[in-house]
Design a protein around this motif. Structure first.
Motif, mmCIF file in Angstrom:
data_model
loop_
_atom_site.group_PDB
_atom_site.id
_atom_site.type_symbol
_atom_site.label_atom_id
_atom_site.label_comp_id
_atom_site.label_asym_id
_atom_site.label_seq_id
_atom_site.Cartn_x
_atom_site.Cartn_y
_atom_site.Cartn_z
ATOM 1 N N GLY A 191 -0.269 -4.373 -1.787
ATOM 2 C CA GLY A 191 -0.278 -3.837 -0.428
ATOM 3 C C GLY A 191 0.196 -2.401 -0.362
ATOM 4 O O GLY A 191 -0.223 -1.642 0.518
ATOM 5 N N ALA A 192 1.080 -1.992 -1.275
ATOM 6 C CA ALA A 192 1.615 -0.626 -1.265
ATOM 7 C C ALA A 192 0.639 0.385 -1.849
ATOM 8 O O ALA A 192 0.834 1.594 -1.700
ATOM 9 N N ASP A 193 -0.392 -0.083 -2.525
ATOM 10 C CA ASP A 193 -1.370 0.820 -3.136
ATOM 11 C C ASP A 193 -2.390 1.272 -2.096
ATOM 12 O O ASP A 193 -2.598 0.610 -1.082
ATOM 13 N N THR A 194 -3.012 2.397 -2.358
ATOM 14 C CA THR A 194 -4.057 2.925 -1.473
ATOM 15 C C THR A 194 -5.386 2.954 -2.207
ATOM 16 O O THR A 194 -5.476 3.501 -3.310
ATOM 17 N N VAL A 195 -6.388 2.356 -1.594
ATOM 18 C CA VAL A 195 -7.763 2.461 -2.101
ATOM 19 C C VAL A 195 -8.531 3.325 -1.122
ATOM 20 O O VAL A 195 -8.558 3.044 0.077
ATOM 21 N N ALA A 196 -9.156 4.382 -1.602
ATOM 22 C CA ALA A 196 -9.897 5.303 -0.736
ATOM 23 C C ALA A 196 -11.305 5.483 -1.279
ATOM 24 O O ALA A 196 -11.532 5.415 -2.490
#
Length: 615
Positions: A249-254
């Motif tokens: 949840g703390a990771d960012t996927v862009a």
């Protein structure tokens, strides 16, 4: 009515108007009537004005709340009941605090009352946006304005409250659109940049690592070109979902655009990032179902880590991009940034300069790998492969300098060198009675060059050789990256007598319709399938069988690359494969090694195939 002098006692005072008693009474009555009439008109005006005010209060969509000096609510309008959910009886006489959060309650500094007076007096009623409290406990976004009045010694204020829920939602939607990708709903480049900047600031304070991954899909353009953009969009959405489910949840996927994605991993070091990259590869490599079709696209991932590879967002992004390109070119799935592989690092720039110098001074080497016809047992063609013996680094593999040539634009010059050197070698062989065709690999960039066929003609003319002894090998992906230009170049080459071969066949999504239109004479099965077939992989066996059958049904010659064992040779012979190439036949040979190899071909033929076939 008569004029007479007014007297005081018996003395005359001054002349004046003498009014008799009845007339005086009449005048007084008239004056009283006028006053009464004026009062009635004034009362009517006041009544009409009061009705107008009452109408405004009752029909206004904004809440109007009057508050006394003790912060008690004096009056509210119906809109107040609608917005806040309280009844008039519940509010009038209650404290204003019931309608606002704790931070605005009371009468001290920072309270709504103080804000009301300061804004009404100093700022002319400037609007304030804040939240109110509904009777059910939820917060309501409001726009407030205030008016102050004086009643005797008490100062009252009126609060005008407008429900701006729709405005706030619209504003949130616009903000979301500005920061997210419309197709996948993932954060876009702008939001990634902001989160990366914030993550770097936090990592600097806490002395913790950060990993940035850039990923693009392999063969995505082929999916788009073959099945259409709608299928491509569905594929991107499915990949986005898999990425999101794979990460924390703390990771960012862009999504950065096209088929390129970025993954920000706060707290991950190099080892952690490599582990996550492996999970992503596994997630993406599973067959993706799109409109009833199962597609296998794969991915290439580049990894850059703070602080090892940079402390600036732009630097980390560029280094991750370099690593991704290395992974894609090498077919490695993922790659961690290495300065020596960076085309813009001093080392790579020096190597690129050395490569151009090596091409210009004829300092490269050519090796040749034979292709053997399984029916005739003859060597009809050899594939020309460039080698570079660097004066400081030693012998470099094509994987180390071919991508560099493509990155720096030197690939056209390198292809011209290979072509010219190969044709020169073939001319020398012909003089010695050795009849061999030469196959040369052509990159995507060269295949887009409309002048390439003319260059082939000029080089063949220099050597006095017919282009008919030449074959060009192109990959499916190089054709599909620009089908129209590729078709134009290949048709011209075919008209010159050049043999057209599709290399690594079976790894892309080339359209069979387009394949039939192209002047292709040969397909080469990708060596990965042949190697896996030799290891007993049943799926690879089925793929090789299908490619051979498809090629023959289209009237094409089929060559299997990566042949390393006698068992594979026999399997391919049983499948009616036309020709083979690989280490079982011969490794890439220098010119002198090839001539020795050809001189012993009869002995070698027996070693390769056993006794000659009987009629």
């Amino acid at each position: 009515m008569v004029y007479a002098a007014r007297t005081k006692g018996n003395a005359a005072v001054e002349p004046g108007l003498y009014i008799g008693g009845s007339a005086l009474i009449a005048l007084v009555l008239v004056r009283q009537f006028v006053v009464l009439l004026d009062n009635r008109k004034l009362a009517q005006q006041m009544q009409r004005q009061e009705e107008r005010y009452r109408t405004i209060l009752h029909t206004a969509s904004d809440a109007i709340i009057t508050v006394d000096d003790s912060n008690a609510i004096l009056t509210v309008n119906p809109a107040t009941e609608d917005i806040f959910g309280f009844s008039r009886n519940e509010l009038e006489g209650s404290s204003l605090d019931v309608l606002f959060p704790a931070s605005l309650r009371g009468t001290g500094a920072g309270s709504l009352r103080q804000l009301a007076f300061s804004r009404a007096e100093a700022e002319g009623g400037k609007h304030l946006e804040t939240n109110g409290l509904h009777r059910d406990g939820r917060e309501i976004p409001l726009e407030l304005s205030f008016a102050v009045s004086q009643q005797g010694t008490a100062r009252l204020f009126t609060c005008f409250a407008r429900d701006i829920s729709e405005r706030v939602e619209a504003r949130k939607e616009l903000t979301h659109q500005a920061l997210h990708d419309a197709l996948t709903e993932l954060p876009n480049r702008v939001l990634l940049q902001d989160r990366l900047t914030q993550a770097l600031l936090a990592a600097t304070r806490e002395a913790s690592p950060i990993a940035l991954l850039l990923m693009d899909l392999d063969r995505f353009k082929e999916v788009n070109d073959t099945f259409g953009h709608d299928s491509g969009d569905l594929l991107l959405k499915e990949v986005a979902g898999r990425l999101t489910r794979t990460l924390r949840g703390a990771d960012t996927v862009a999504r950065l655009g096209g088929d390129e994605f970025a993954i920000l991993l706060p707290g991950s070091d190099r080892a952690g990032a490599v582990g996550i990259a492996g999970k992503i590869e596994n997630a993406v490599s599973e067959a993706l179902e799109v409109e009833g079709r199962f597609l296998d696209v794969g991915c290439s991932i580049g990894i850059a880590v703070y602080p090892d590879h940079g402390a600036d967002p732009a630097v980390l992004l560029r280094h991750a991009d370099v690593a991704m390109y290395v992974a894609k070119r090498g077919g490695w799935g993922h790659s961690v940034y290495e300065p020596q592989r960076d085309a813009y690092s001093p080392t790579r720039l020096t190597l690129a300069s050395d490569l151009r110098q090596a091409i210009a001074t004829d300092a490269l080497l050519l090796h040749f790998q034979p292709q053997v016809n399984l029916q005739t047992r003859r060597v009809d063609y050899v594939e020309a492969l460039a080698r570079w013996n660097h004066p400081e680094r030693g012998l470099l593999s094509p994987a180390e300098f071919i991508p560099l040539a493509e990155e720096t634009g030197a690939i056209a010059d390198l292809t011209a060198w290979v072509l010219r050197s190969s044709i020169r070698e073939r001319a020398a062989w012909l003089e010695n009675g050795i009849e061999l065709g030469i196959a040369v690999n052509v990159s995507t960039r060269v295949l887009r060059d409309a002048e390439f066929p003319a260059q082939v003609v000029a080089i063949c003319r220099e050597a006095g050789m017919d282009p008919a002894g030449l074959a060009v090998e192109v990959t499916e992906s190089s054709i599909m990256s620009n089908p129209e230009d590729a078709e134009n170049v290949l048709v011209q080459l075919h008209d010159l007598g050049v043999k057209i071969s599709i290399d690594d066949f079976g790894t892309g999504y080339s359209s069979l319709g387009r394949l039939k239109r192209l002047p292709v004479q040969q397909v080469k099965i990708d060596k990965s399938f042949v190697l896996e077939m030799g290891q007993g992989d049943r799926d690879a066996l089925a793929i090789v069988t299908s490619v051979i059958d498809l090629g023959h049904n289209l009237g094409l010659e089929v060559v299997a690359e990566g042949v390393e064992t006698a068992k594979v040779v026999e399997t391919l012979r049983a499948m009616r494969c036309d020709a083979i190439q690989g280490f079982y036949v011969a490794k890439p040979l220098s010119t002198s090694e090839l001539q020795l190899w050809m001189a012993g071909i009869s002995v070698r033929e027996h070693q390769l195939f056993g006794a000659a076939p009987t009629a």
